[in-house]
Design a protein around this motif. Structure first.
Motif, PDB file in Angstrom:
ATOM      1  N   ASP A 178       0.819  -1.212   0.000  1.00  0.00           N
ATOM      2  CA  ASP A 178       0.000   0.000   0.000  1.00  0.00           C
ATOM      3  C   ASP A 178       0.855   1.265   0.000  1.00  0.00           C
ATOM      4  OD1 ASP A 178      -2.357  -1.419   0.030  1.00  0.00           O
ATOM      5  OD2 ASP A 178      -2.737  -1.161   2.171  1.00  0.00           O
ATOM      6  N   ASP A 179       0.442   2.236  -0.781  1.00  0.00           N
ATOM      7  CA  ASP A 179       1.028   3.576  -0.772  1.00  0.00           C
ATOM      8  C   ASP A 179       0.643   4.230   0.566  1.00  0.00           C
ATOM      9  OD1 ASP A 179       1.535   6.340  -1.115  1.00  0.00           O
ATOM     10  OD2 ASP A 179       1.005   6.286  -3.232  1.00  0.00           O
ATOM     11  N   ILE A 180       1.624   4.679   1.320  1.00  0.00           N
ATOM     12  CA  ILE A 180       1.328   5.233   2.645  1.00  0.00           C
ATOM     13  C   ILE A 180       0.430   6.460   2.560  1.00  0.00           C
ATOM     14  CG2 ILE A 180       3.451   4.324   3.658  1.00  0.00           C
ATOM     15  CD1 ILE A 180       4.529   7.249   3.621  1.00  0.00           C
ATOM     16  N   ARG A 181       0.443   7.151   1.415  1.00  0.00           N
ATOM     17  CA  ARG A 181      -0.363   8.365   1.272  1.00  0.00           C
ATOM     18  C   ARG A 181      -1.861   8.056   1.282  1.00  0.00           C
ATOM     19  NH1 ARG A 181       2.616  10.753  -3.956  1.00  0.00           N
ATOM     20  NH2 ARG A 181       2.217   8.565  -4.539  1.00  0.00           N
ATOM     21  N   ASP A 182      -2.210   6.781   1.033  1.00  0.00           N
ATOM     22  CA  ASP A 182      -3.624   6.384   1.097  1.00  0.00           C
ATOM     23  C   ASP A 182      -4.165   6.495   2.518  1.00  0.00           C
ATOM     24  OD1 ASP A 182      -3.455   5.789  -1.580  1.00  0.00           O
ATOM     25  OD2 ASP A 182      -3.249   3.622  -1.298  1.00  0.00           O
ATOM     26  N   TYR A 183      -3.271   6.558   3.490  1.00  0.00           N
ATOM     27  CA  TYR A 183      -3.680   6.583   4.896  1.00  0.00           C
ATOM     28  C   TYR A 183      -3.383   7.920   5.577  1.00  0.00           C
ATOM     29  CZ  TYR A 183      -3.956   1.584   4.053  1.00  0.00           C
ATOM     30  OH  TYR A 183      -4.269   0.348   3.527  1.00  0.00           O
ATOM     31  N   LEU A 184      -2.902   8.894   4.814  1.00  0.00           N
ATOM     32  CA  LEU A 184      -2.617  10.218   5.358  1.00  0.00           C
ATOM     33  C   LEU A 184      -3.736  11.173   4.955  1.00  0.00           C
ATOM     34  CD1 LEU A 184       1.222  10.420   4.544  1.00  0.00           C
ATOM     35  CD2 LEU A 184       0.134   9.664   6.662  1.00  0.00           C
ATOM     36  N   LYS A 185      -4.170  11.995   5.873  1.00  0.00           N
ATOM     37  CA  LYS A 185      -5.334  12.852   5.621  1.00  0.00           C
ATOM     38  C   LYS A 185      -5.031  13.974   4.635  1.00  0.00           C
ATOM     39  CE  LYS A 185      -7.481  11.809  10.077  1.00  0.00           C
ATOM     40  NZ  LYS A 185      -7.920  12.335  11.400  1.00  0.00           N
ATOM     41  N   ASP A 186      -3.820  14.527   4.668  1.00  0.00           N
ATOM     42  CA  ASP A 186      -3.443  15.581   3.719  1.00  0.00           C
ATOM     43  C   ASP A 186      -2.844  14.961   2.458  1.00  0.00           C
ATOM     44  OD1 ASP A 186      -4.245  17.417   5.574  1.00  0.00           O
ATOM     45  OD2 ASP A 186      -2.226  17.993   6.200  1.00  0.00           O
ATOM     46  N   ASP A 187      -2.679  15.793   1.433  1.00  0.00           N
ATOM     47  CA  ASP A 187      -2.000  15.358   0.206  1.00  0.00           C
ATOM     48  C   ASP A 187      -0.489  15.524   0.397  1.00  0.00           C
ATOM     49  OD1 ASP A 187      -4.346  14.736  -1.167  1.00  0.00           O
ATOM     50  OD2 ASP A 187      -4.599  16.808  -1.845  1.00  0.00           O
TER      51      ASP A 187
END
Length: 370
Positions: free
Chosen positions: A105-114
């Motif tokens: 999984d791309d960690i950005r999928d779980y971060l609220k900001d871009d």
């Protein structure tokens, strides 16, 4: 019939004597190398624990405060620093098995900001990259923390304390926007506490529970690790010891990690760490088994599982992790071939301490199994 009973009694006697000899051997090895360890410069105390074949052995040496004659004991609580990462790895392995996360999984999928910056030429940082320190992330955030340990002077603990005291989760997430990924993730090893903190953020979001609660439900309660936590209660705080940086006479401040503390924030006792070793050696524990799976192999000597360093030699496949703050250092080793684990902790920290700890473990190992 009498012959069978005689053989049975003989076998039980041999087993009892063998177990008794093993106990004496282990205790002798701990005492021999513990006494030798505290003779090293600047070292005033050490706690050594061994788990083998469902039995635990703990012995403490020296004094926690220089000149105070107060020896550590089984109730002494230590900062275990980066050994925390292996507990974080266990929580991630649990999430993987529960299909709440995938390694790719791309960690950005779980971060609220871009965070478009958390990729290199469209190659994202994945969960696996965080677990193996291959995400091309900096060692610390804030960036001013990087380099603090480069100069081994007496003010290091107080610099760290000053930086940690003022840093928050919101500031961490803001600073994460400024991180520059200079290499393709997954290609180069670069030790990073930032990656471990991101995993803490992700775990809390997907479970909607604190890291302390997740640890409690996942393994602390099951293994009766009642003195292990990131956030200690008032009684436990009284038992949290302080430590010394290099030759400092003034104790270092205890950690003030205000982030998720999944990189270095757990505190624990020696008996609890031996229970943790027991869990790691439990062949029926599917999560522990998953957390030992090799995720990165550079083709040479560096092999990494879920934060664990994996080593293969005449002692079989073993797992270890070191942890250090500006006042304490410890090393935890697991040797499944021998159903054996060793934990060693000292409340002294400096550039030579890790090697002293690992050499002591290897000497104990040799005495116990060879």
């Amino acid at each position: 019939m009498k012959f069978v009973i005689t053989i049975l009694i003989f076998s039980l006697t041999i087993h009892f004597l063998s177990a008794q000899n093993e106990e004496q051997l282990i205790q002798k090895a701990i005492e021999k190398h513990g006494e030798k360890f505290i003779k090293n410069k600047n070292i005033s105390s050490v706690s050594i624990g061994v788990y083998k074949n469902d039995k635990t052995y703990t012995t403490h040496f020296g004094e926690l405060e220089k000149g105070a004659r107060n020896s550590p004991n089984n109730k002494t609580i230590y900062e275990i620093a980066s050994v925390t990462k292996t507990m974080t790895g266990y929580l991630v392995a649990k999430a993987i098995l529960e299909e709440k996360l995938k390694l790719e999984d791309d960690i950005r999928d779980y971060l609220k900001d871009d965070y478009p910056n958390l990729a290199f030429e469209n190659n994202p940082i994945t969960i696996q990259h965080l677990l193996t320190h291959t995400g091309s992330l900096p060692p610390f955030l804030p960036l001013e923390m990087n380099g603090v340990f480069d100069k081994f002077d007496e003010i290091v603990p107080f610099k760290v304390d000053s930086i940690e005291s003022k840093y928050s989760k919101d500031q961490f997430l803001a600073d994460l926007h400024e991180v520059v990924i200079a290499n393709k993730p997954g290609t180069q090893y670069s030790y990073s506490n930032v990656g471990a903190e991101i995993l803490g953020y992700i775990l809390e979001n997907i479970y909607q529970k604190s890291i302390d609660k997740l640890m409690q439900e996942s393994f602390l309660e099951a293994y009766n690790m009642t003195n292990t936590a990131i956030h200690l209660n008032s009684e436990q705080k009284e038992r949290l010891t302080k430590g010394y940086w290099m030759s400092n006479e003034i104790p270092s401040p205890n950690q003030k990690n205000k982030l998720w503390a999944t990189g270095s924030g757990v505190k624990s006792t020696l008996p609890d760490l031996l229970d943790y070793i027991k869990m790691q050696l439990d062949e029926s524990d599917a999560i522990a088994k998953e957390s030992h799976r090799i995720l990165y192999d550079n083709g040479n000597t560096l092999k990494l599982a879920y934060f664990w360093r994996v080593w293969q030699d005449k002692y079989g496949t073993s797992f270890n992790h070191h942890g250090g703050t500006s006042g304490m250092q410890n090393w935890l080793y697991i040797f499944p071939k021998y159903n054996l684990g060793i934990s060693i902790i000292t409340n002294q920290s400096g550039p030579k301490t890790p090697k002293l700890l690992s050499k002591t473990v290897k000497k104990i190992l040799k005495d116990v199994v060879e």
